[in-house]
Design a protein around this motif. Structure first.
Motif, PDB file in Angstrom:
ATOM      1  N   MET A   1     -58.194 -62.641  11.056  1.00 17.99           N
ATOM      2  CA  MET A   1     -59.068 -63.157  12.092  1.00 17.99           C
ATOM      3  C   MET A   1     -58.204 -63.854  13.137  1.00 17.99           C
ATOM      4  SD  MET A   1     -62.287 -63.583  13.074  1.00 17.99           S
ATOM      5  CE  MET A   1     -63.174 -63.077  11.635  1.00 17.99           C
ATOM      6  N   GLY A   2     -58.251 -63.367  14.362  1.00 22.83           N
ATOM      7  CA  GLY A   2     -57.511 -63.975  15.455  1.00 22.83           C
ATOM      8  C   GLY A   2     -58.312 -65.099  16.087  1.00 22.83           C
ATOM      9  N   THR A   3     -57.669 -65.789  17.011  1.00 21.25           N
ATOM     10  CA  THR A   3     -58.317 -66.903  17.692  1.00 21.25           C
ATOM     11  C   THR A   3     -58.019 -66.835  19.177  1.00 21.25           C
ATOM     12  OG1 THR A   3     -57.989 -68.254  15.707  1.00 21.25           O
ATOM     13  CG2 THR A   3     -58.614 -69.407  17.726  1.00 21.25           C
ATOM     14  N   LEU A   4     -59.037 -67.017  19.983  1.00 13.68           N
ATOM     15  CA  LEU A   4     -58.907 -67.117  21.424  1.00 13.68           C
ATOM     16  C   LEU A   4     -59.116 -68.579  21.777  1.00 13.68           C
ATOM     17  CD1 LEU A   4     -58.875 -65.781  24.305  1.00 13.68           C
ATOM     18  CD2 LEU A   4     -61.360 -65.674  24.092  1.00 13.68           C
ATOM     19  N   TYR A   5     -58.093 -69.206  22.344  1.00 16.81           N
ATOM     20  CA  TYR A   5     -58.208 -70.590  22.801  1.00 16.81           C
ATOM     21  C   TYR A   5     -58.442 -70.546  24.300  1.00 16.81           C
ATOM     22  CZ  TYR A   5     -56.315 -71.998  18.312  1.00 16.81           C
ATOM     23  OH  TYR A   5     -56.116 -72.189  16.968  1.00 16.81           O
ATOM     24  N   TYR A   6     -59.525 -71.149  24.745  1.00 20.84           N
ATOM     25  CA  TYR A   6     -59.892 -71.083  26.147  1.00 20.84           C
ATOM     26  C   TYR A   6     -60.201 -72.472  26.669  1.00 20.84           C
ATOM     27  CZ  TYR A   6     -62.052 -69.517  30.428  1.00 20.84           C
ATOM     28  OH  TYR A   6     -62.336 -69.323  31.749  1.00 20.84           O
ATOM     29  N   GLY A   7     -59.555 -72.847  27.748  1.00 24.00           N
ATOM     30  CA  GLY A   7     -59.822 -74.140  28.364  1.00 24.00           C
ATOM     31  C   GLY A   7     -59.228 -75.300  27.600  1.00 24.00           C
ATOM     32  N   GLY A   8     -58.239 -75.060  26.784  1.00 26.17           N
ATOM     33  CA  GLY A   8     -57.606 -76.115  26.007  1.00 26.17           C
ATOM     34  C   GLY A   8     -57.658 -75.809  24.530  1.00 26.17           C
ATOM     35  N   SER A  10     -58.983 -77.361  22.153  1.00 25.34           N
ATOM     36  CA  SER A  10     -60.188 -77.710  21.408  1.00 25.34           C
ATOM     37  C   SER A  10     -61.226 -76.594  21.383  1.00 25.34           C
ATOM     38  CB  SER A  10     -60.820 -78.976  21.990  1.00 25.34           C
ATOM     39  OG  SER A  10     -61.212 -78.732  23.330  1.00 25.34           O
ATOM     40  N   THR A  11     -61.146 -75.638  22.298  1.00 22.64           N
ATOM     41  CA  THR A  11     -62.116 -74.555  22.334  1.00 22.64           C
ATOM     42  C   THR A  11     -61.518 -73.318  21.691  1.00 22.64           C
ATOM     43  OG1 THR A  11     -62.996 -75.439  24.402  1.00 22.64           O
ATOM     44  CG2 THR A  11     -63.618 -73.191  23.826  1.00 22.64           C
ATOM     45  N   ALA A  12     -61.904 -73.061  20.449  1.00 29.92           N
ATOM     46  CA  ALA A  12     -61.382 -71.914  19.700  1.00 29.92           C
ATOM     47  C   ALA A  12     -62.508 -70.939  19.395  1.00 29.92           C
ATOM     48  CB  ALA A  12     -60.744 -72.388  18.401  1.00 29.92           C
ATOM     49  N   VAL A  13     -62.264 -69.673  19.699  1.00 34.42           N
ATOM     50  CA  VAL A  13     -63.223 -68.611  19.385  1.00 34.42           C
ATOM     51  C   VAL A  13     -62.529 -67.677  18.414  1.00 34.42           C
ATOM     52  CG1 VAL A  13     -64.607 -66.731  20.326  1.00 34.42           C
ATOM     53  CG2 VAL A  13     -64.215 -68.793  21.701  1.00 34.42           C
ATOM     54  N   HIS A  14     -63.120 -67.488  17.243  1.00 38.98           N
ATOM     55  CA  HIS A  14     -62.526 -66.628  16.222  1.00 38.98           C
ATOM     56  C   HIS A  14     -63.050 -65.210  16.393  1.00 38.98           C
ATOM     57  CE1 HIS A  14     -60.796 -70.124  14.396  1.00 38.98           C
ATOM     58  NE2 HIS A  14     -61.973 -70.705  14.466  1.00 38.98           N
ATOM     59  N   ILE A  15     -62.107 -64.278  16.556  1.00 35.48           N
ATOM     60  CA  ILE A  15     -62.424 -62.867  16.778  1.00 35.48           C
ATOM     61  C   ILE A  15     -61.483 -62.051  15.911  1.00 35.48           C
ATOM     62  CG2 ILE A  15     -62.498 -61.001  18.489  1.00 35.48           C
ATOM     63  CD1 ILE A  15     -62.894 -63.163  20.639  1.00 35.48           C
ATOM     64  N   GLU A  16     -61.993 -61.015  15.292  1.00 34.94           N
ATOM     65  CA  GLU A  16     -61.179 -60.138  14.460  1.00 34.94           C
ATOM     66  C   GLU A  16     -59.970 -59.662  15.270  1.00 34.94           C
ATOM     67  OE1 GLU A  16     -59.644 -56.535  13.084  1.00 34.94           O
ATOM     68  OE2 GLU A  16     -61.103 -56.448  14.712  1.00 34.94           O
ATOM     69  N   ASP A  17     -58.792 -59.610  14.634  1.00 32.24           N
ATOM     70  CA  ASP A  17     -57.529 -59.284  15.320  1.00 32.24           C
ATOM     71  C   ASP A  17     -57.607 -58.018  16.171  1.00 32.24           C
ATOM     72  OD1 ASP A  17     -56.063 -61.488  14.471  1.00 32.24           O
ATOM     73  OD2 ASP A  17     -54.542 -60.314  13.434  1.00 32.24           O
ATOM     74  N   ARG A  18     -58.157 -56.955  15.629  1.00 30.87           N
ATOM     75  CA  ARG A  18     -58.189 -55.689  16.362  1.00 30.87           C
ATOM     76  C   ARG A  18     -59.054 -55.810  17.622  1.00 30.87           C
ATOM     77  NH1 ARG A  18     -56.876 -50.546  16.433  1.00 30.87           N
ATOM     78  NH2 ARG A  18     -58.435 -48.984  16.994  1.00 30.87           N
ATOM     79  N   ALA A  19     -60.199 -56.447  17.509  1.00 27.97           N
ATOM     80  CA  ALA A  19     -61.061 -56.660  18.677  1.00 27.97           C
ATOM     81  C   ALA A  19     -60.370 -57.562  19.699  1.00 27.97           C
ATOM     82  CB  ALA A  19     -62.392 -57.260  18.241  1.00 27.97           C
ATOM     83  N   LEU A  20     -59.693 -58.596  19.220  1.00 27.32           N
ATOM     84  CA  LEU A  20     -58.998 -59.514  20.115  1.00 27.32           C
ATOM     85  C   LEU A  20     -57.875 -58.801  20.867  1.00 27.32           C
ATOM     86  CD1 LEU A  20     -58.832 -62.427  21.131  1.00 27.32           C
ATOM     87  CD2 LEU A  20     -57.312 -62.935  19.202  1.00 27.32           C
ATOM     88  N   ALA A  21     -57.181 -57.889  20.217  1.00 21.24           N
ATOM     89  CA  ALA A  21     -56.108 -57.141  20.874  1.00 21.24           C
ATOM     90  C   ALA A  21     -56.662 -56.300  22.027  1.00 21.24           C
ATOM     91  CB  ALA A  21     -55.392 -56.247  19.860  1.00 21.24           C
ATOM     92  N   HIS A  22     -57.798 -55.677  21.824  1.00 23.51           N
ATOM     93  CA  HIS A  22     -58.417 -54.873  22.878  1.00 23.51           C
ATOM     94  C   HIS A  22     -58.915 -55.772  24.013  1.00 23.51           C
ATOM     95  CE1 HIS A  22     -58.260 -51.820  19.775  1.00 23.51           C
ATOM     96  NE2 HIS A  22     -58.484 -50.921  20.730  1.00 23.51           N
ATOM     97  N   LEU A  23     -59.522 -56.871  23.648  1.00 17.80           N
ATOM     98  CA  LEU A  23     -60.013 -57.823  24.637  1.00 17.80           C
ATOM     99  C   LEU A  23     -58.861 -58.382  25.469  1.00 17.80           C
ATOM    100  CD1 LEU A  23     -62.686 -59.110  25.491  1.00 17.80           C
ATOM    101  CD2 LEU A  23     -62.272 -60.900  23.802  1.00 17.80           C
ATOM    102  N   LYS A  24     -57.736 -58.655  24.832  1.00 11.44           N
ATOM    103  CA  LYS A  24     -56.562 -59.191  25.523  1.00 11.44           C
ATOM    104  C   LYS A  24     -56.082 -58.268  26.632  1.00 11.44           C
ATOM    105  CE  LYS A  24     -52.025 -59.136  24.621  1.00 11.44           C
ATOM    106  NZ  LYS A  24     -50.878 -59.022  23.775  1.00 11.44           N
ATOM    107  N   VAL A  25     -56.032 -56.975  26.361  1.00 10.93           N
ATOM    108  CA  VAL A  25     -55.581 -56.008  27.361  1.00 10.93           C
ATOM    109  C   VAL A  25     -56.475 -56.057  28.601  1.00 10.93           C
ATOM    110  CG1 VAL A  25     -55.339 -53.532  27.851  1.00 10.93           C
ATOM    111  CG2 VAL A  25     -54.474 -54.472  25.711  1.00 10.93           C
ATOM    112  N   VAL A  26     -57.771 -56.067  28.387  1.00 11.74           N
ATOM    113  CA  VAL A  26     -58.719 -56.065  29.501  1.00 11.74           C
ATOM    114  C   VAL A  26     -58.679 -57.394  30.249  1.00 11.74           C
ATOM    115  CG1 VAL A  26     -61.151 -55.825  30.137  1.00 11.74           C
ATOM    116  CG2 VAL A  26     -60.174 -54.363  28.363  1.00 11.74           C
ATOM    117  N   ILE A  27     -58.679 -58.505  29.519  1.00 10.45           N
ATOM    118  CA  ILE A  27     -58.643 -59.819  30.162  1.00 10.45           C
ATOM    119  C   ILE A  27     -57.360 -59.992  30.971  1.00 10.45           C
ATOM    120  CG2 ILE A  27     -58.412 -62.297  29.710  1.00 10.45           C
ATOM    121  CD1 ILE A  27     -60.464 -61.960  27.452  1.00 10.45           C
TER     122      ILE A  27
END
Length: 119
Positions: A1-8, A10-27
């Protein structure tokens, strides 16, 4: 399970690694262009029912942390689907992957600049 930290930190969003990798490319592609947009997702079963949306802007700190030390093999069709939704008025809706046989190599994509699929 990966984590997206946004705005500091303290804000952590847990996303499955494979989904996070795809999201990272687009973002990363959208932010490189200076574009702002939203990302939405449904809450996992172990959280209270509902969904969340965050506003992604180039000036807000963002960090991707992956549990798996090896990069995920990316699905071109999933990246294209996420990129298409990123350009819509509703923003990215993190959806389940539609498995396909065509994958893309992140290293090849980086050497060529941004992928035409993300244009």
């Amino acid at each position: 399970m990966g984590t997206l930290y946004y705005g500091g930190e303290s804000t952590a969003v847990h996303i499955e690694d494979r989904a996070l990798a795809h999201l990272k490319v687009v973002i990363a592609t959208k932010l490189r262009r200076g574009e702002s947009f939203t990302v939405s997702w449904r809450h996992p079963d172990d959280q209270p029912r509902g969904r969340s949306t965050v506003w992604i802007h180039p000036s807000i700190p963002l960090r991707f942390v992956f549990d798996d030390p090896e990069p995920a093999q990316l699905s071109r069709s999933w990246v294209e689907e996420l990129a298409s939704s990123a350009s819509s008025s509703g923003g990215i809706m993190l959806i389940a992957e539609h498995f396909d046989t065509e994958s893309m190599d992140v290293a090849d994509d980086a050497r060529q600049g941004s992928s035409s699929a993300l244009a």
